[in-house]
Design a protein around this motif. Structure first.
Motif, PDB file in Angstrom:
ATOM      1  N   ARG A 233       0.617  -0.967   0.270  1.00  0.00           N
ATOM      2  CA  ARG A 233       0.566  -0.047  -0.019  1.00  0.00           C
ATOM      3  C   ARG A 233       0.543   1.450  -0.126  1.00  0.00           C
ATOM      4  O   ARG A 233       2.327   1.298   0.258  1.00  0.00           O
ATOM      5  CB  ARG A 233      -0.688  -0.316   1.088  1.00  0.00           C
ATOM      6  N   LEU A 313      -5.134   3.873  -5.902  1.00  0.00           N
ATOM      7  CA  LEU A 313      -5.311   2.632  -5.523  1.00  0.00           C
ATOM      8  C   LEU A 313      -3.542   2.913  -6.298  1.00  0.00           C
ATOM      9  O   LEU A 313      -3.714   1.811  -6.863  1.00  0.00           O
ATOM     10  CB  LEU A 313      -6.125   1.302  -6.178  1.00  0.00           C
ATOM     11  N   CYS A 314      -2.374   3.299  -6.168  1.00  0.00           N
ATOM     12  CA  CYS A 314      -1.013   2.530  -6.122  1.00  0.00           C
ATOM     13  C   CYS A 314      -1.009   3.072  -7.873  1.00  0.00           C
ATOM     14  O   CYS A 314      -0.396   2.097  -8.266  1.00  0.00           O
ATOM     15  CB  CYS A 314      -0.327   1.883  -5.353  1.00  0.00           C
ATOM     16  N   ALA A 374     -10.152   0.946  -1.519  1.00  0.00           N
ATOM     17  CA  ALA A 374      -8.797   0.124  -2.950  1.00  0.00           C
ATOM     18  C   ALA A 374      -8.161  -0.108  -1.271  1.00  0.00           C
ATOM     19  O   ALA A 374      -8.226  -0.924  -0.150  1.00  0.00           O
ATOM     20  CB  ALA A 374      -7.698   1.227  -2.672  1.00  0.00           C
ATOM     21  N   ASP A 376      -5.785  -4.565  -0.464  1.00  0.00           N
ATOM     22  CA  ASP A 376      -4.515  -4.830  -0.625  1.00  0.00           C
ATOM     23  C   ASP A 376      -4.204  -4.703  -1.639  1.00  0.00           C
ATOM     24  O   ASP A 376      -3.782  -4.984  -2.854  1.00  0.00           O
ATOM     25  CB  ASP A 376      -4.441  -5.986   0.225  1.00  0.00           C
ATOM     26  N   THR A 377      -1.992  -3.982  -2.260  1.00  0.00           N
ATOM     27  CA  THR A 377      -1.680  -4.216  -3.407  1.00  0.00           C
ATOM     28  C   THR A 377      -0.685  -4.666  -3.116  1.00  0.00           C
ATOM     29  O   THR A 377       0.296  -4.397  -2.353  1.00  0.00           O
ATOM     30  CB  THR A 377      -2.068  -2.354  -3.616  1.00  0.00           C
ATOM     31  N   CYS A 382      -3.425  -6.104  -7.184  1.00  0.00           N
ATOM     32  CA  CYS A 382      -4.126  -4.702  -6.678  1.00  0.00           C
ATOM     33  C   CYS A 382      -5.693  -5.366  -6.444  1.00  0.00           C
ATOM     34  O   CYS A 382      -6.506  -6.833  -6.889  1.00  0.00           O
ATOM     35  CB  CYS A 382      -4.653  -3.553  -7.013  1.00  0.00           C
TER      36      CYS A 382
END
Length: 650
Positions: A233, A313-314, A374, A376-377, A382
């Motif tokens: 994250r 989101l990343c 969002a 976990d990535t 993701c």
């Protein structure tokens, strides 16, 4: 999982692991508001601030966010606090944002449509127990033109962004000495703005017939750091904002025109403004939308709208959109990922059709999208959660559904995967609008139900097989020095966590305490290093002598082996809870979790064995009839106690 706290009906076997359960409750003062006939919306643990709020009519009701793990009893927070904006009489136009504590006080910002933004500094240890109404500590009035009004209020670290109906953005920051709020409008044109405007006009496709951005209100703003995180994250926004001199923001209009802004976070830097713009779905000459990016060959669609606030989101933005036409039965909902770099900047890079929701159910207003979160990535992709269900107070038997969508890593051909969780309707009749948030303890999502319960949901999709070489690269090498360093940092944070709980036993926000003490190195290390460090720390608690496995002091001696085992078992339970609250548990591998489970079972079974041995010796002593027999029993008891003490210590 405790069966009485499960929110899922019995499910058939599946390749994905899913879980939904009750993880918290709201204070009684908040529960009484949920049955109000007025329109209610709010947020829980917004920006990981540790505060939640509901807006009822023209009032803001604040309480301390608190959740419990499945092996803890549910406990409601102490109370709530009512805040009233001095210039707002309509709750629909009231915008609220909460940020992380500063100087042991939570910051609550609220804006009225007229442009007055107020700040309250809330001391949760005092104010929430009194349940009093407070005046704001500072305020500022934005220089709005006639007819303008504030549309959104968001936070990025210590900065607050306010957007207005004319398409402008203001940035605000609090000063401590003297206490006050200062606002500044972000200019639309960068330096050399005439040239940038000319270039934008030259390269805008002619078939696009979007309304000029200056004439459209901004309905959503997503801010993010100027770099893409390598894995896991994104860093906490409050930490990023202190280190970065600037950030980026993407704004959305009702017709989904997007503007990318560069925003300076330095007081003496004016080099900011719009750097890119694009329409998410362009219009064809016949007035229909070009939906090629959704990949389904959709035609004859004329309207598109956001169903919930987009999230970062990343390296991308995730949004839930609804496309519709004059034919109601053709209405669809999609989750889309919008790229933010290179050739994919402000373009759809992934999309998935939520075929569970279509036609009349999402076109007549009966189905509400509670939010998109969002999850976990990792390097493998993701996870995104979206909540759908009946509007609060609506009649019917439709269940609340949490849809989990797994997107593959950027640049891979992995197709998105979906898992729908239908929650038990009597327990979760509906979810309060906007009251969905990221759950740092599980990596999933949590939500506030209209029944007053806080639920949590998480889905684990099976890993897609990778080539051997790629798998080896992801595993990496586990070095002894790295493991020892992470173990030291983790045990130190755990010690602070336990001490803080002892100092303030009435504080139920254990997750906020754990997040505040855990070292950044623990969250940033690889899963293999973290797993080895967790197992090593747990092993030390088992084998070290002294009170609570040497946790209190190696010199401290427990009064008996049974007490020693009870202390170690309690320490083990607290350690696992700490891992959950500090968002560490979700990165521990399956083998690591099995080792911790074995440690707990070993302690519990050993304690049971000790108690049994003691009862046998007592029964033997009661049956002794002469002095010689009693001396023999005394010798046996001494031998057994010595053995038990040795086992209890290690």
């Amino acid at each position: 999982m405790a069966p009485e706290r499960s929110l899922l009906p019995p499910q058939p076997p599946s390749t994905s692991q899913s879980q939904a359960s009750v993880i918290g409750v709201v204070p009684s003062s908040i529960h009484s508001l949920l049955s109000s006939p007025s329109s209610i919306h709010g947020s829980i643990d917004q920006n990981s601030s540790g505060l939640s709020y509901l807006i009822v009519n023209d009032s803001i009701h604040i309480w301390e966010h608190s959740i419990q793990t499945l092996n803890e009893e549910l406990a409601a927070p102490r109370g709530s606090l009512k805040l009233v904006h001095p210039e707002c009489t309509d709750g629909e136009g009231l915008k609220v944002v909460t940020v992380s504590p500063k100087e042991n006080k939570h910051l609550v910002y609220a804006s009225s449509p007229s442009g007055v933004i107020c700040l309250w500094m809330v001391d949760t240890k005092v104010s929430l127990s009194l349940r009093t109404e407070e005046e704001c500590d500072a305020s500022v009035r934005l220089d709005l033109e006639q007819g303008e009004y504030i549309t959104t209020l968001t936070a990025f670290g210590e900065w607050i962004f306010a957007t207005v109906s004319s398409g402008r953005i203001y940035k605000l920051r609090m000063t401590s000495r003297p206490l006050g709020l200062h606002a500044k409008m972000i200019t639309r044109e960068m330096e050399g703005g005439i040239m940038s405007g000319l270039i934008n006009r030259l390269f805008t496709p002619k078939k696009t017939r979007a309304v000029e951005e200056e004439e459209e209100a901004i309905i959503a703003l997503v801010s993010y750091h100027d770099e893409i995180c390598a894995g896991g994250r994104s860093p906490p926004r409050q930490k990023v904002a202190k280190l970065s001199p600037c950030c980026r923001a993407v704004t959305f209009t009702p017709s989904l025109n997007m503007l990318e802004w560069k925003v300076s976070l330095a007081n003496d830097d004016d080099h900011e403004g719009i750097v890119a713009k694009k329409t998410l779905f362009e219009q064809n000459y016949d007035g229909t939308l070009n939906l090629e990016a959704l990949g389904d060959g959709l035609v004859a669609y004329t309207r598109v709208e956001l169903m919930a606030e987009p999230v970062y989101l990343c390296g991308s933005i995730v949004a839930v959109v609804r496309v519709s036409s004059n034919e109601v039965s053709l209405t669809r909902a999609y989750v889309v990922r919008i790229g933010l770099r290179g050739d994919n900047n402000l373009s759809i890079i992934d999309s998935v059709w939520l075929d569970r929701y279509a036609g009349h159910s999402i076109s007549q207003g009966g189905l509400d999208c509670y939010g998109v979160i969002a999850g976990d990535t990792t390097d493998r992709g993701c996870l995104v959660y979206a909540g759908f269900g009946p509007q609060c107070g609506a009649a019917g038997e439709d269940s609340v559904t949490i849809s989990a969508i797994s997107f593959g890593a950027t640049g891979t051909d992995e197709a998105p995967r979906i898992k729908d969780l239908d929650l038990l309707h009597p327990v979760i009749p509906s979810v309060m609008h906007g009251c969905m948030a990221y759950d740092s303890t599980t990596g999933g999502c949590m939500f506030l139900a209209s029944s007053g319960l806080i639920g949590g949901a998480t889905v684990r999709f099976p890993l897609v097989a990778l080539p051997v070489s790629a798998s080896d690269e992801l595993m990496g090498d586990v070095g002894n020095e790295s493991v020892l360093a992470i173990k030291t940092h983790m045990v130190s944070a755990f010690r602070q966590f336990v001490n803080k709980l002892r100092d303030g036993s009435d504080n139920t926000n254990h997750a906020a305490i754990a997040r505040s003490v855990v070292s950044p190195s623990v969250n940033s290390c690889s899963p293999s290093v973290l797993t080895a460090a967790v197992v090593m720390a747990s092993q030390d608690f088992l084998t070290n002598s002294g009170g609570m496995g040497g946790f209190l002091s190696p010199a401290f001696k427990s009064p008996s082996p049974i007490v020693s085992l009870q202390e170690k078992l309690q320490l083990h339970t607290n350690f696992v809870n700490f891992l959950l609250y500090a968002s560490v548990w979700r990165k521990v591998s399956s083998n690591g979790r099995i080792s911790l489970r074995n440690h707990g079972e070993m302690l519990d079974s050993t304690k049971t064995c000790f108690i049994t041995c003691q009862k046998m010796v007592e029964n033997l002593a009661d049956s002794a009839t002469d002095n010689a027999r009693r001396e023999e029993v005394k010798t046996i008891r001494h031998i057994i106690n010595s053995a038990l003490e040795g086992v209890a210590d290690n």
